[in-house]
Motif scaffolding. Structure first.
Motif, short mmCIF file in Angstrom:
data_model
loop_
_atom_site.label_atom_id
_atom_site.label_comp_id
_atom_site.label_asym_id
_atom_site.label_seq_id
_atom_site.Cartn_x
_atom_site.Cartn_y
_atom_site.Cartn_z
N GLU A 70 5.93 16.18 -4.03
CA GLU A 70 5.34 14.88 -4.39
C GLU A 70 6.41 13.84 -4.67
OE1 GLU A 70 1.09 16.02 -6.42
OE2 GLU A 70 2.87 16.07 -7.68
N GLY B 277 6.75 10.76 -2.37
CA GLY B 277 6.58 9.48 -3.06
C GLY B 277 7.77 8.58 -2.86
N TYR C 70 0.83 -1.20 0.00
CA TYR C 70 0.00 0.00 0.00
C TYR C 70 0.87 1.26 0.00
CZ TYR C 70 -3.63 3.33 1.43
OH TYR C 70 -4.48 4.40 1.49
N TRP D 33 2.32 1.68 -3.43
CA TRP D 33 1.27 2.16 -4.34
C TRP D 33 1.04 3.66 -4.16
CZ3 TRP D 33 -3.84 3.81 -3.16
CH2 TRP D 33 -4.65 4.01 -4.28
N LEU D 34 0.95 4.12 -2.91
CA LEU D 34 0.80 5.55 -2.64
C LEU D 34 1.99 6.34 -3.19
CD1 LEU D 34 -0.55 5.65 1.04
CD2 LEU D 34 -1.81 6.25 -1.04
N ILE E 270 4.03 5.52 -5.67
CA ILE E 270 3.98 5.54 -7.15
C ILE E 270 2.95 6.55 -7.62
CG2 ILE E 270 3.33 4.17 -9.17
CD1 ILE E 270 4.67 1.76 -7.74
N ARG E 271 1.80 6.60 -6.95
CA ARG E 271 0.78 7.59 -7.32
C ARG E 271 1.32 9.00 -7.17
NH1 ARG E 271 -4.77 7.14 -4.59
NH2 ARG E 271 -4.92 9.10 -5.70
N MET E 272 2.08 9.25 -6.11
CA MET E 272 2.65 10.59 -5.92
C MET E 272 3.70 10.89 -6.99
SD MET E 272 2.78 11.19 -1.84
CE MET E 272 2.75 12.98 -2.00
N TRP E 273 4.51 9.90 -7.35
CA TRP E 273 5.52 10.08 -8.38
C TRP E 273 4.88 10.37 -9.73
CZ3 TRP E 273 10.39 10.66 -10.05
CH2 TRP E 273 11.39 10.68 -9.08
N ARG E 274 3.77 9.71 -10.01
CA ARG E 274 3.11 9.87 -11.31
C ARG E 274 2.29 11.15 -11.38
NH1 ARG E 274 -0.06 4.83 -12.92
NH2 ARG E 274 -0.08 5.93 -14.91
N SER E 275 2.07 11.80 -10.26
CA SER E 275 1.29 13.03 -10.22
C SER E 275 2.05 14.13 -10.95
CB SER E 275 1.04 13.42 -8.77
OG SER E 275 0.30 14.61 -8.71
#
Length: 189
Positions: A168, A172, A64, A67-68, A70-75
């Motif tokens: 971010e 991330g 988890y 995943w969080l 990676i979401r921040m990196w992709r933001s």
């Protein structure tokens, strides 16, 4: 010491304002209260009964966090354009996220199991002393985590898109690193 819960509290406060971070704080404290209750009942008994479940909980929590991260990196830094008063998820969602984050790292439970018993006198009521010491820790954690939420919630309005992108990436990276560290560690306690 700031860890995964503080990182999530700060990230959500930056994104959605102090209220989101405070709901994370409420969730982490609910998780701590359940840990204190388990410790008061008897840590050794609980660990013996559900010791293997902690391994799966640790893996799920680590995934988890990754995943969080990676979401921040992709933001793309767009959270700087979101109005701080508009939550990205419901208050209940932030609460449960905080609860999951604190329980995703069972080291907190083992920290309580190793630290608090040193201050429990056998002459008194051990469960009551454990609860009192645990609640003292929870109050201190609530104050400091809430300060993080307020500070990040108010700072979020000052950051521009470029600075948000940097925050971010750093956050991330910390979340991914924490998740990978949890997966790589051999022991739970």
């Amino acid at each position: 010491m700031p860890g995964p819960s503080v990182t999530v509290i700060i990230a959500n406060s930056l994104r959605s304002g102090s209220r989101a971070g405070l709901m994370n704080v409420a969730g982490t404290q609910a998780g701590l209260f359940t840990m204190i209750a388990i410790l008061a009942v008897g840590l050794n008994t609980v660990v013996a009964l559900v010791g293997e479940a902690f391994v799966y909980l640790k893996i799920a929590g680590a995934l988890y966090l990754i995943w969080l991260g990676i979401r921040m990196w992709r933001s793309d830094g767009a959270l700087g354009e979101v109005h701080p008063a508009v939550p990205v998820r419901s208050a209940q969602g932030y609460f449960w996220q905080g609860f999951i984050i604190i329980w995703s790292n069972p080291k907190a439970l083992f920290l309580f199991g190793a630290f608090i018993p040193q201050f429990v006198s056998t002459a008194g009521h051990p469960a009551l002393q454990t609860v009192l010491l645990g609640l003292t820790f929870a109050v201190v954690a609530t104050v400091f985590d809430s300060l993080y939420a307020f500070a990040a919630g108010h700072t979020g309005g000052w950051l521009n898109r470029r600075n948000i992108r940097l925050v971010e990436r750093i956050s991330g990276s910390c979340l991914i690193g924490g998740g990978l560290w949890m997966l790589a560690s051999r022991r739970i306690g």
